[in-house]
Design an enzyme around this catalytic site. Structure first.
Site, PDB file in Angstrom:
ATOM      1  N   ARG A  93       0.756  -1.265  -0.083  1.00 22.62           N
ATOM      2  CA  ARG A  93       0.113   0.078   0.340  1.00 22.62           C
ATOM      3  C   ARG A  93       1.119   1.119  -0.307  1.00 22.62           C
ATOM      4  NH1 ARG A  93      -4.245  -0.634   5.454  1.00 22.62           N
ATOM      5  NH2 ARG A  93      -1.785  -1.176   5.378  1.00 22.62           N
ATOM      6  N   ASN A 150      -6.307  -2.662   1.925  1.00 20.15           N
ATOM      7  CA  ASN A 150      -6.164  -3.923   2.574  1.00 20.15           C
ATOM      8  C   ASN A 150      -7.678  -4.483   2.783  1.00 20.15           C
ATOM      9  OD1 ASN A 150      -3.114  -3.946   2.581  1.00 20.15           O
ATOM     10  ND2 ASN A 150      -3.263  -4.509   4.853  1.00 20.15           N
TER      11      ASN A 150
END
Length: 88
Positions: free
Chosen positions: A18, A36
């Site tokens: 990320r 996520n």
């Protein structure tokens, strides 16, 4: 303006995927978000110039050094006019 919703499969959680996505998207001048998912995937929404979106998807196929993406599902969607790129 092009926009895609993406789901990235493989080893993409716990490997800074990320953070890497945020940094890379900002470098390419893209807007959107990354997060996520509970099933171990990473979901993202990216929008921007078609060439930049294409470049981002290509880079996401490799990801950061510890990641091992196996597949990216992508769906073209309408751009929402987001500004900036964030981690959710």
């Amino acid at each position: 303006m092009t926009a895609l919703d993406l789901v990235v499969h493989g080893r993409v959680q716990g490997v800074f995927y990320r953070d890497w996505t945020v940094r890379t998207a900002r470098e390419l001048g893209l807007a959107g978000w990354v997060r996520n998912e509970g099933d171990g995937t990473v979901a993202a929404h990216i929008e921007g110039e078609p060439q930049a979106v294409e470049a981002m998807v290509a880079r996401m196929r490799d990801g950061p050094p510890r990641a091992a993406p196996t597949r990216i599902e992508q769906r073209e969607v309408a751009a929402t006019g987001l500004t900036g790129f964030e981690r959710r």
